[in-house]
Design a protein around this motif. Structure first.
Motif, PDB file in Angstrom:
ATOM      1  N   GLN A 214       0.813  -1.287  -0.075  1.00 33.64           N
ATOM      2  CA  GLN A 214       0.149  -0.126  -0.024  1.00 33.64           C
ATOM      3  C   GLN A 214       0.767   1.354  -0.169  1.00 33.64           C
ATOM      4  OE1 GLN A 214      -3.658   0.005  -0.228  1.00 33.64           O
ATOM      5  NE2 GLN A 214      -2.827  -1.956  -0.949  1.00 33.64           N
ATOM      6  N   ILE A 215       2.011   1.006   0.595  1.00 34.40           N
ATOM      7  CA  ILE A 215       2.866   2.463   0.518  1.00 34.40           C
ATOM      8  C   ILE A 215       3.837   2.467  -0.503  1.00 34.40           C
ATOM      9  CG2 ILE A 215       2.395   2.708   3.217  1.00 34.40           C
ATOM     10  CD1 ILE A 215       5.100   1.636   3.900  1.00 34.40           C
ATOM     11  N   GLY A 216       3.819   1.488  -1.390  1.00 35.62           N
ATOM     12  CA  GLY A 216       4.661   1.648  -2.689  1.00 35.62           C
ATOM     13  C   GLY A 216       5.824   0.884  -2.416  1.00 35.62           C
ATOM     14  N   ARG A 217       6.097  -0.021  -1.741  1.00 33.83           N
ATOM     15  CA  ARG A 217       7.419  -0.614  -1.735  1.00 33.83           C
ATOM     16  C   ARG A 217       7.309  -1.913  -2.653  1.00 33.83           C
ATOM     17  NH1 ARG A 217      10.418   3.047  -0.028  1.00 33.83           N
ATOM     18  NH2 ARG A 217      12.105   1.551   0.383  1.00 33.83           N
ATOM     19  N   VAL A 218       6.205  -2.294  -3.111  1.00 35.17           N
ATOM     20  CA  VAL A 218       6.363  -3.301  -4.084  1.00 35.17           C
ATOM     21  C   VAL A 218       5.633  -2.595  -5.756  1.00 35.17           C
ATOM     22  CG1 VAL A 218       5.082  -5.690  -4.785  1.00 35.17           C
ATOM     23  CG2 VAL A 218       5.845  -4.768  -2.397  1.00 35.17           C
ATOM     24  N   GLU A 219       6.314  -3.331  -6.689  1.00 38.53           N
ATOM     25  CA  GLU A 219       5.835  -2.868  -7.909  1.00 38.53           C
ATOM     26  C   GLU A 219       5.578  -4.129  -8.484  1.00 38.53           C
ATOM     27  OE1 GLU A 219       8.255  -0.150 -10.100  1.00 38.53           O
ATOM     28  OE2 GLU A 219       8.168   1.423  -8.516  1.00 38.53           O
ATOM     29  N   ASP A 220       4.489  -4.342  -9.457  1.00 36.30           N
ATOM     30  CA  ASP A 220       3.922  -5.522 -10.003  1.00 36.30           C
ATOM     31  C   ASP A 220       3.910  -6.486  -8.734  1.00 36.30           C
ATOM     32  OD1 ASP A 220       3.146  -7.509 -11.660  1.00 36.30           O
ATOM     33  OD2 ASP A 220       4.914  -7.672 -12.816  1.00 36.30           O
ATOM     34  N   ASN A 221       4.886  -7.357  -8.959  1.00 33.51           N
ATOM     35  CA  ASN A 221       4.771  -8.465  -7.532  1.00 33.51           C
ATOM     36  C   ASN A 221       6.223  -8.614  -7.293  1.00 33.51           C
ATOM     37  OD1 ASN A 221       6.019  -9.939  -9.874  1.00 33.51           O
ATOM     38  ND2 ASN A 221       4.400 -11.747 -10.090  1.00 33.51           N
ATOM     39  N   LYS A 222       7.131  -7.475  -7.281  1.00 36.32           N
ATOM     40  CA  LYS A 222       8.327  -7.572  -7.077  1.00 36.32           C
ATOM     41  C   LYS A 222       9.096  -6.619  -5.958  1.00 36.32           C
ATOM     42  CE  LYS A 222       9.585 -10.106 -10.926  1.00 36.32           C
ATOM     43  NZ  LYS A 222       8.055 -10.033 -11.813  1.00 36.32           N
ATOM     44  N   MET A 223      10.014  -7.217  -5.137  1.00 34.67           N
ATOM     45  CA  MET A 223      10.241  -6.377  -4.000  1.00 34.67           C
ATOM     46  C   MET A 223      11.342  -5.324  -4.741  1.00 34.67           C
ATOM     47  SD  MET A 223      10.958  -9.395  -1.246  1.00 34.67           S
ATOM     48  CE  MET A 223      11.639 -10.577  -2.409  1.00 34.67           C
ATOM     49  N   VAL A 224      11.035  -4.504  -5.231  1.00 31.22           N
ATOM     50  CA  VAL A 224      11.985  -3.459  -6.068  1.00 31.22           C
ATOM     51  C   VAL A 224      12.957  -2.934  -5.180  1.00 31.22           C
ATOM     52  CG1 VAL A 224      10.488  -3.473  -7.982  1.00 31.22           C
ATOM     53  CG2 VAL A 224       9.998  -1.802  -6.002  1.00 31.22           C
ATOM     54  N   ASN A 225      12.526  -2.692  -3.760  1.00 29.49           N
ATOM     55  CA  ASN A 225      13.447  -1.774  -2.894  1.00 29.49           C
ATOM     56  C   ASN A 225      14.276  -2.635  -1.806  1.00 29.49           C
ATOM     57  OD1 ASN A 225      12.670   1.091  -3.596  1.00 29.49           O
ATOM     58  ND2 ASN A 225      10.608   0.014  -3.288  1.00 29.49           N
ATOM     59  N   MET A 226      14.123  -3.941  -2.242  1.00 29.37           N
ATOM     60  CA  MET A 226      14.894  -4.852  -1.154  1.00 29.37           C
ATOM     61  C   MET A 226      16.204  -4.405  -1.229  1.00 29.37           C
ATOM     62  SD  MET A 226      15.184  -8.131  -3.452  1.00 29.37           S
ATOM     63  CE  MET A 226      16.347  -8.433  -5.035  1.00 29.37           C
ATOM     64  N   GLN A 227      17.027  -4.571   0.011  1.00 33.44           N
ATOM     65  CA  GLN A 227      18.479  -4.494   0.400  1.00 33.44           C
ATOM     66  C   GLN A 227      19.238  -5.471  -0.387  1.00 33.44           C
ATOM     67  OE1 GLN A 227      19.420  -4.009   4.753  1.00 33.44           O
ATOM     68  NE2 GLN A 227      18.153  -2.213   4.663  1.00 33.44           N
ATOM     69  N   LEU A 228      20.337  -5.118  -0.904  1.00 32.70           N
ATOM     70  CA  LEU A 228      21.355  -5.951  -1.573  1.00 32.70           C
ATOM     71  C   LEU A 228      22.377  -6.583  -0.783  1.00 32.70           C
ATOM     72  CD1 LEU A 228      21.767  -3.787  -4.862  1.00 32.70           C
ATOM     73  CD2 LEU A 228      20.050  -5.415  -4.314  1.00 32.70           C
ATOM     74  N   SER A 229      21.963  -7.284   0.049  1.00 27.85           N
ATOM     75  CA  SER A 229      22.960  -7.557   1.368  1.00 27.85           C
ATOM     76  C   SER A 229      23.645  -8.929   1.174  1.00 27.85           C
ATOM     77  CB  SER A 229      21.907  -7.640   2.829  1.00 27.85           C
ATOM     78  OG  SER A 229      21.036  -8.541   2.386  1.00 27.85           O
ATOM     79  N   ASN A 230      23.114  -9.640   0.118  1.00 30.68           N
ATOM     80  CA  ASN A 230      24.119 -10.891   0.001  1.00 30.68           C
ATOM     81  C   ASN A 230      23.933 -11.224  -1.725  1.00 30.68           C
ATOM     82  OD1 ASN A 230      21.489 -12.509  -0.571  1.00 30.68           O
ATOM     83  ND2 ASN A 230      21.375 -12.595   1.472  1.00 30.68           N
ATOM     84  N   GLU A 231      24.844 -12.170  -2.117  1.00 29.34           N
ATOM     85  CA  GLU A 231      24.871 -12.526  -3.752  1.00 29.34           C
ATOM     86  C   GLU A 231      23.550 -12.904  -4.181  1.00 29.34           C
ATOM     87  OE1 GLU A 231      26.024 -12.154  -7.221  1.00 29.34           O
ATOM     88  OE2 GLU A 231      27.408 -11.307  -5.452  1.00 29.34           O
ATOM     89  N   LYS A 232      22.665 -13.627  -3.348  1.00 26.66           N
ATOM     90  CA  LYS A 232      21.554 -14.244  -3.702  1.00 26.66           C
ATOM     91  C   LYS A 232      20.610 -13.056  -4.323  1.00 26.66           C
ATOM     92  CE  LYS A 232      18.268 -15.139  -1.021  1.00 26.66           C
ATOM     93  NZ  LYS A 232      17.293 -15.672   0.330  1.00 26.66           N
ATOM     94  N   LEU A 233      20.503 -12.003  -3.335  1.00 30.71           N
ATOM     95  CA  LEU A 233      19.569 -10.871  -3.448  1.00 30.71           C
ATOM     96  C   LEU A 233      20.339 -10.094  -4.579  1.00 30.71           C
ATOM     97  CD1 LEU A 233      18.723  -9.889  -0.085  1.00 30.71           C
ATOM     98  CD2 LEU A 233      17.528 -11.014  -1.369  1.00 30.71           C
ATOM     99  N   VAL A 234      21.514  -9.839  -4.799  1.00 28.78           N
ATOM    100  CA  VAL A 234      22.007  -9.328  -5.934  1.00 28.78           C
ATOM    101  C   VAL A 234      21.690  -9.944  -7.456  1.00 28.78           C
ATOM    102  CG1 VAL A 234      24.256  -8.407  -7.312  1.00 28.78           C
ATOM    103  CG2 VAL A 234      23.737  -8.133  -4.464  1.00 28.78           C
ATOM    104  N   ASP A 235      21.623 -11.208  -7.427  1.00 27.72           N
ATOM    105  CA  ASP A 235      21.302 -11.901  -8.554  1.00 27.72           C
ATOM    106  C   ASP A 235      19.641 -11.912  -8.826  1.00 27.72           C
ATOM    107  OD1 ASP A 235      21.708 -14.202 -10.431  1.00 27.72           O
ATOM    108  OD2 ASP A 235      20.280 -15.098  -9.191  1.00 27.72           O
ATOM    109  N   ARG A 236      18.905 -11.879  -7.892  1.00 22.61           N
ATOM    110  CA  ARG A 236      17.640 -11.706  -7.975  1.00 22.61           C
ATOM    111  C   ARG A 236      17.295 -10.392  -8.416  1.00 22.61           C
ATOM    112  NH1 ARG A 236      14.001 -12.198  -2.781  1.00 22.61           N
ATOM    113  NH2 ARG A 236      14.849 -14.597  -2.684  1.00 22.61           N
TER     114      ARG A 236
END
Length: 272
Positions: A214-236
């Motif tokens: 509701q406050i705009g932290r998701v676009e479509d169905n994606k976590m577009v603002n997630m922190q890039l805290s490990n290689e898995k999240l960077v790849d995603r």
């Protein structure tokens, strides 16, 4: 007002568990667990009302507090701790408080939940105000730590919610937006870390996820603002940038992501 009854403390439907074969124990626990989502479903209208007010408050700069004792407190802390890495929100916007403080996260702190005053004192440490929402979590619905805090919040004009697993509990009576998920007796009598804990986790998932959408932290169905805290999240995140920008070069997308720090910022930088 209907008489308050602790359904969570009623005897298990199963007897002589120590004599039960392992397969039967597992199957019976699973059978009981299957009833939890149906109980949560019945509470969706209550959950919706609380989510609406939390989203409004957070959009206006407020915070969300969870507070509880034991398992309930730990579940609130778990949900709060996952918001920054999942949605890129700053730490301190969703805060989990537990009776007994940080020590109680890993081990029980004797009598910590019995104080009617300590919950409010813990909130004051974070300068809680009427911009915020405070949600008390208590399977039994009778935890003094939570009830006392909710009472003081209402005196101060702070919006309150609650999550409990008994109908018409004291916690519900002290919340502006009570949520009651009545899952019935536990497999092991009174062990509310089981079905009650599962119900609370499901409700917390629903609250925080829907608020973040509701406050705009998701676009479509994606976590577009997630922190890039490990290689898995960077790849995603790289694959999300490739998809959004229709890129075929993985390294180009990865470099954009790392340069701008989030999928949303990387995509917006090219769109401008």
């Amino acid at each position: 007002m209907p008489e308050f009854e602790k359904v969570t403390e009623q005897p298990s439907h199963y007897r002589h568990l120590e004599q039960m074969p392992i397969k039967d124990i597992l199957e019976n626990i699973n059978k009981e667990d299957q009833s939890v989502p149906l109980a949560v479903q019945k509470a969706i209208p209550q959950i919706e009302k609380l989510v609406e007010v939390i989203a409004d408050k957070m959009m206006a700069g407020g915070r969300l507090f969870y507070m509880g004792a034991g398992t309930s407190g730990r579940l609130g802390i778990l949900d709060a701790s996952e918001i920054p890495p999942t949605y890129g929100m700053p730490y301190g916007l969703v805060i989990g408080l537990i009776a007994g403080g940080e020590e109680a996260i890993q081990k029980a702190v004797e009598n910590a939940e019995d104080s009617m005053e300590q919950g409010w004192k813990d909130l004051e440490m974070h300068f809680v105000s009427d911009k915020d929402v405070v949600v008390g979590i208590a399977a039994s619905g009778t935890t003094p730590y939570v009830i006392g805090a909710l009472q003081r919040c209402r005196e101060k004009g702070i919006v309150t919610g609650s999550i409990s697993c008994n109908p018409h509990s004291p916690v519900s009576q002290n919340a502006d937006f009570p949520i009651e998920v009545v899952v019935g007796p536990e497999f092991v009598t009174g062990s509310t870390r089981m079905k009650s804990g599962t119900a609370q986790k499901l409700v917390l998932n629903m609250i925080s996820t829907t608020v973040m959408i509701q406050i705009g932290r998701v676009e479509d169905n994606k976590m577009v603002n997630m922190q890039l805290s490990n290689e898995k999240l960077v790849d995603r995140g790289t694959k999300m940038v490739m998809e959004r920008l229709k890129l075929t070069d993985y390294e180009q997308a990865r470099n954009l992501l790392l340069k701008y720090g989030s999928v949303k910022k990387a995509v917006d930088s090219v769109a401008q």
